[in-house]
Design a protein around this motif. Structure first.
Motif, short mmCIF file in Angstrom:
data_model
loop_
_atom_site.label_atom_id
_atom_site.label_comp_id
_atom_site.label_asym_id
_atom_site.label_seq_id
_atom_site.Cartn_x
_atom_site.Cartn_y
_atom_site.Cartn_z
N PHE A 191 -8.12 -4.41 4.43
CA PHE A 191 -9.54 -4.67 4.63
C PHE A 191 -9.92 -6.10 4.24
O PHE A 191 -10.76 -6.72 4.88
N ASP A 192 -9.30 -6.63 3.20
CA ASP A 192 -9.60 -8.00 2.79
C ASP A 192 -9.30 -8.98 3.91
O ASP A 192 -9.96 -10.02 4.04
N TYR A 212 -12.26 -8.73 6.21
CA TYR A 212 -13.39 -9.40 5.56
C TYR A 212 -13.25 -10.91 5.66
O TYR A 212 -14.22 -11.63 5.94
N LYS A 269 -13.21 3.83 6.41
CA LYS A 269 -14.30 4.00 5.46
C LYS A 269 -14.65 2.69 4.77
O LYS A 269 -15.75 2.54 4.25
N GLU A 270 -13.72 1.74 4.76
CA GLU A 270 -14.01 0.40 4.22
C GLU A 270 -14.61 -0.50 5.29
O GLU A 270 -15.59 -1.22 5.04
N ILE A 271 -14.04 -0.47 6.48
CA ILE A 271 -14.44 -1.40 7.54
C ILE A 271 -15.83 -1.08 8.10
O ILE A 271 -16.67 -1.96 8.23
N GLU A 331 0.83 -1.19 0.00
CA GLU A 331 0.00 0.00 0.00
C GLU A 331 0.88 1.25 0.00
O GLU A 331 1.90 1.31 0.69
N ASN A 370 -9.08 6.04 5.30
CA ASN A 370 -9.58 5.23 4.19
C ASN A 370 -9.90 3.81 4.64
O ASN A 370 -10.88 3.21 4.17
N ARG A 371 -9.09 3.28 5.55
CA ARG A 371 -9.36 1.94 6.05
C ARG A 371 -10.68 1.91 6.83
O ARG A 371 -11.49 0.99 6.66
N HIS A 397 -4.33 7.09 5.35
CA HIS A 397 -4.42 5.62 5.36
C HIS A 397 -5.44 5.11 6.37
O HIS A 397 -6.34 4.34 5.99
N ALA A 441 -23.83 4.37 3.67
CA ALA A 441 -22.50 4.85 4.07
C ALA A 441 -22.49 6.35 4.33
O ALA A 441 -21.76 6.83 5.20
N PHE A 477 -19.15 -1.96 6.22
CA PHE A 477 -19.33 -3.41 6.16
C PHE A 477 -20.01 -3.93 7.42
O PHE A 477 -20.98 -4.71 7.35
#
Length: 237
Positions: free
Chosen positions: A169-170, A173, A72-74, A56, A69-70, A66, A115, A77
């Protein structure tokens, strides 16, 4: 001098931290007097720096980009799991029959624009992590739907999963997927002696998502309400 400015202490500049996190979502002042059941609130974190070897790219001119943004993904979900729920299909592995394990899940309900309704508040830095409180005001129709899960006496299940920290994030997940699969599998074991062919159902994430770190992996612990739609057993000829 410019390099020094880029290395400013996060703890000494809380206003800078708030301004950066504001870019993640709306920070409007909360409406007065929401009903308790309409407010979902929990805390979550993201590491300040990308894990070495993850590939990254971190912008040193934006020290909070960083972790923001993380988050905003987590966060969306997990809010999805709490508000919309997930439907799942699970096929246990069976070596004797040559069946490989299969598991998938997807949103049980759709909520466009979810979101954008999430608010990130009271950020703080601790142990190289950006923490913040997350608030989501659930609309009345989904609040009523969520309450039916509590009143209909659905089963409560729990699971733990792991995902690689290098996957970002993967990795979270993956950990959440394994946690859900393990929770469903343990429940199936408790109600049937023979391995089923397939299990389908729905879950609603309840409680607070727990994410830890151990030996370069995310440790994800989750709790659910479970509604089993169907269990297909193997037919013996």
């Amino acid at each position: 001098m410019e390099g020094m400015e880029r290395r400013l202490s996060l703890k000494r500049h809380p206003l800078l931290l708030v301004l950066v996190l504001c870019t993640a979502s709306s920070f409007a002042k909360p409406a007065a007097g929401p009903a308790p059941e309409e407010l979902i609130r929990f805390s979550l974190w993201a590491t300040l720096e990308a894990y070495p070897g993850a590939g990254e790219v971190v912008d040193t001119a934006a020290p909070f980009a960083h972790p923001v943004n993380r988050l905003k993904e987590i966060v969306p979900f997990f809010v999805e799991g709490m508000v919309c729920g997930w439907s799942f299909t699970y096929v246990p592995s069976d070596k004797m029959r040559g069946v490989e394990e299969f598991f998938e899940f997807k949103p049980l309900r759709e909520y466009p624009g979810m979101a954008s309704r999430i608010q990130y508040k009271e950020p703080w830095v601790e142990e190289n992590r950006l923490n913040c409180w997350v608030e989501f005001r659930c609309p009345p129709h989904l609040t009523a739907w969520r309450n039916t899960w509590k009143t209909l006496g659905y089963h409560r299940i729990s699971g733990r999963g792991q995902g690689r920290l290098t996957d970002g994030f993967d990795g979270i997940y993956e950990g959440a997927t394994i946690a859900l699969k393990e929770a469903v599998r343990e429940y199936a074991r408790s109600i049937t002696k023979n391995k089923p062919k397939e299990i389908t159902g729905e879950v609603l994430l309840t409680g607070l998502p727990s994410i830890g770190l151990k030996s370069g992996k995310y440790i994800v612990d989750l709790d659910f309400f479970l509604n089993v739609s169907r269990i297909i057993n193997y037919t013996i000829y």
